[in-house]
Design a protein around this motif. Structure first.
Motif, short mmCIF file in Angstrom:
data_model
loop_
_atom_site.label_atom_id
_atom_site.label_comp_id
_atom_site.label_asym_id
_atom_site.label_seq_id
_atom_site.Cartn_x
_atom_site.Cartn_y
_atom_site.Cartn_z
N ALA A 85 0.35 21.99 -15.12
CA ALA A 85 -0.44 21.01 -14.37
C ALA A 85 0.48 20.05 -13.64
O ALA A 85 1.60 19.77 -14.09
CB ALA A 85 -1.36 20.22 -15.30
N VAL A 86 -0.02 19.58 -12.51
CA VAL A 86 0.67 18.53 -11.75
C VAL A 86 -0.33 17.40 -11.53
O VAL A 86 -1.50 17.65 -11.22
CB VAL A 86 1.16 19.08 -10.39
CG1 VAL A 86 1.47 17.94 -9.43
CG2 VAL A 86 2.38 19.95 -10.60
N VAL A 87 0.13 16.19 -11.74
CA VAL A 87 -0.68 15.03 -11.36
C VAL A 87 0.05 14.30 -10.24
O VAL A 87 1.07 13.65 -10.46
CB VAL A 87 -0.93 14.08 -12.56
CG1 VAL A 87 -1.76 12.88 -12.10
CG2 VAL A 87 -1.63 14.81 -13.71
N ASN A 88 -0.46 14.47 -9.03
CA ASN A 88 0.06 13.73 -7.87
C ASN A 88 -0.51 12.32 -7.96
O ASN A 88 -1.65 12.07 -7.59
CB ASN A 88 -0.46 14.37 -6.57
CG ASN A 88 0.22 15.66 -6.22
OD1 ASN A 88 1.44 15.72 -6.18
ND2 ASN A 88 -0.57 16.69 -5.96
N ASN A 89 0.29 11.42 -8.50
CA ASN A 89 -0.19 10.05 -8.67
C ASN A 89 0.50 9.07 -7.73
O ASN A 89 -0.09 8.08 -7.31
CB ASN A 89 0.03 9.61 -10.12
CG ASN A 89 -0.07 8.11 -10.28
OD1 ASN A 89 -1.16 7.54 -10.30
ND2 ASN A 89 1.09 7.44 -10.34
N ALA A 90 1.78 9.34 -7.39
CA ALA A 90 2.55 8.38 -6.59
C ALA A 90 1.80 8.05 -5.30
O ALA A 90 1.23 8.92 -4.65
CB ALA A 90 3.92 8.97 -6.24
N GLY A 91 1.80 6.78 -4.96
CA GLY A 91 1.14 6.36 -3.74
C GLY A 91 1.46 4.90 -3.50
O GLY A 91 1.96 4.21 -4.37
N ALA A 92 1.20 4.46 -2.29
CA ALA A 92 1.48 3.07 -1.96
C ALA A 92 0.45 2.57 -0.96
O ALA A 92 0.08 3.28 -0.02
CB ALA A 92 2.89 2.95 -1.37
N GLY A 93 -0.03 1.35 -1.20
CA GLY A 93 -1.02 0.75 -0.30
C GLY A 93 -0.37 0.19 0.95
O GLY A 93 0.86 0.10 1.05
N HIS A 94 -1.21 -0.15 1.88
CA HIS A 94 -0.72 -0.77 3.11
C HIS A 94 -1.87 -1.53 3.75
O HIS A 94 -2.93 -0.96 3.98
CB HIS A 94 -0.20 0.30 4.09
CG HIS A 94 0.21 -0.27 5.40
ND1 HIS A 94 1.44 -0.87 5.60
CD2 HIS A 94 -0.45 -0.37 6.58
CE1 HIS A 94 1.51 -1.30 6.84
NE2 HIS A 94 0.38 -1.00 7.47
N LEU A 95 -1.67 -2.81 4.00
CA LEU A 95 -2.68 -3.59 4.71
C LEU A 95 -2.23 -3.79 6.15
O LEU A 95 -1.07 -4.10 6.40
CB LEU A 95 -2.84 -4.98 4.08
CG LEU A 95 -3.72 -5.10 2.86
CD1 LEU A 95 -3.93 -6.57 2.52
CD2 LEU A 95 -5.07 -4.43 3.05
N GLY A 96 -3.16 -3.63 7.06
CA GLY A 96 -2.83 -3.81 8.48
C GLY A 96 -4.02 -3.36 9.30
O GLY A 96 -5.04 -2.94 8.75
N THR A 97 -3.91 -3.47 10.60
CA THR A 97 -4.96 -2.95 11.46
C THR A 97 -4.32 -2.43 12.76
O THR A 97 -3.13 -2.65 12.99
CB THR A 97 -6.07 -4.00 11.71
OG1 THR A 97 -7.16 -3.37 12.37
CG2 THR A 97 -5.58 -5.19 12.52
N LEU A 98 -5.12 -1.72 13.53
CA LEU A 98 -4.58 -0.96 14.67
C LEU A 98 -3.64 -1.77 15.57
O LEU A 98 -2.57 -1.32 15.95
CB LEU A 98 -5.75 -0.40 15.49
CG LEU A 98 -5.40 0.48 16.68
CD1 LEU A 98 -4.61 1.71 16.26
CD2 LEU A 98 -6.69 0.92 17.40
N GLU A 99 -4.04 -3.01 15.88
CA GLU A 99 -3.23 -3.79 16.83
C GLU A 99 -1.93 -4.32 16.24
O GLU A 99 -1.01 -4.65 16.98
CB GLU A 99 -4.05 -4.95 17.38
CG GLU A 99 -5.05 -4.52 18.43
CD GLU A 99 -5.50 -5.69 19.27
OE1 GLU A 99 -4.73 -6.14 20.13
OE2 GLU A 99 -6.63 -6.17 19.05
#
Ligand code: NAP
Length: 281
Positions: A85-99
């Motif tokens: 089994a593999v658990v792909n857990n790594a991730g990172a948030g990002h706040l922002g908007t198009l402009e």
């Protein structure tokens, strides 16, 4: 336990949900390969393992670095001869908007949250085929519902969900089960790691009112106790690891289930827009 215990590889185990899954998997008898992009950040993981009285095999793996992914997966096969089994857990948030986001900012978010998942899944799948194994990816309720100021993050999580939903029936023909696990708010380092500066240009620009509404709502959600614990979210991942036939889409809490359900019944998009518009004004 069988003579050759089932082996799981988990990404992003320095903190939060990944750390909690590593401990829970080891407690449940899995041979647990807990990977981190930076081995100098393994103290919390080692401490948690010592407190739980479990053994982990801690290895380096940066999901954005294909060579490190291949080395980690090849190393597991060389040492144990199997990957269940593999658990792909790594991730990172990002706040922002198009402009205010550059396209390079968005690519960076995709690199970790989407292409990182692909690197690991691609390296693992031949071995999961051999064991009739499981490919589990921690996405988010943000992989189903687009959320204000999370355009890039939600785009990456939507991409993962679309990829895995498409792959699932194909992998199943060869005995590999594919699932996505969707947390709502979980009290981890995730929000602190977003690295967002409220006083920076976006806060002074035309989106400042909407952003302040969004931040106030989010802070409240994380402070009012409604955020789930990492161990609670890890239970849902363990369900996907241990169930006879795990569902494709698994939420980690009742709140997440209800929230995701809003979208899945929202054929013209009005329910979700009605909900998220209230977050920004
Ligand atoms: P966290 O405590 O910040 O953990 C994220 C983990 O990912 C850390 O171990 C981090 O390592 C690792 N990571 C980041 N970039 C990486 C890379 N390039 N290669 C390998 N590892 C990398 O946050 P968390 O809440 O536990 O997040 C786990 C998963 O849950 C993520 O996929 C996230 O999107 C998802 N999620 C979280 C929430 C929430 O509210 N917390 C809600 C929905 C979904 P470092 O320590 O080296 O940075």
């Amino acid at each position: 336990m069988s003579a050759t215990p089932r082996t799981v590889l988990i990404t992003g185990t320095s903190s939060g949900i990944g750390l909690a899954v590593a401990i829970a998997a080891a407690q449940a008898g899995w041979r647990t390969v807990a990977t981190l992009r930076d081995l100098t950040r393994a103290d919390a993981l080692r401490k948690a393992a010592a407190e739980a009285g479990v053994e982990l095999d801690i290895r380096q793996l940066d999901v954005t670095d294909e060579a490190s992914v291949t080395a980690a997966v090849d190393g597991v096969i060389a040492d144990y001869g199997r990957l269940d089994a593999v658990v792909n857990n790594a991730g990172a948030g990002h706040l922002g908007t198009l402009e205010n986001d550059t396209v390079a900012d968005v690519r960076k978010v995709m690199e970790v949250n989407f292409f990182g998942v692909l690197h690991v899944s691609k390296a693992a799948l031949p071995h999961l085929r051999t064991t009739g194994g499981r490919l589990i990816t921690v996405t988010s309720v943000g992989g189903v519902i687009g959320q204000p100021f999370n355009e890039a993050y939600c785009a990456a999580k939507f991409a993962v969900e679309g990829y895995m939903e498409s792959l699932a029936p194909v992998a199943q023909t060869l005995g590999v089960s594919v699932s996505v696990v969707e947390p709502g708010a979980v009290a981890t380092e995730f929000v602190n790691n977003v690295g967002f500066d409220l006083e920076a240009d976006i806060a002074a620009g035309p989106y400042s009112d909407a952003l302040r509404h969004y931040i106030d709502r989010t802070v409240e959600q994380f402070l009012d106790g409604s955020a789930q614990t990492p161990a609670g979210a890890a239970e849902a991942v363990m369900g996907a690891l241990d169930a006879d036939r795990p569902a494709f889409r698994i939420q980690t809490s009742e709140w997440a289930r209800t929230f995701v359900g809003t979208k899945l019944a929202d054929v013209d998009g009005s329910a979700v827009q009605g909900l998220t518009a209230a977050w920004v004004g």
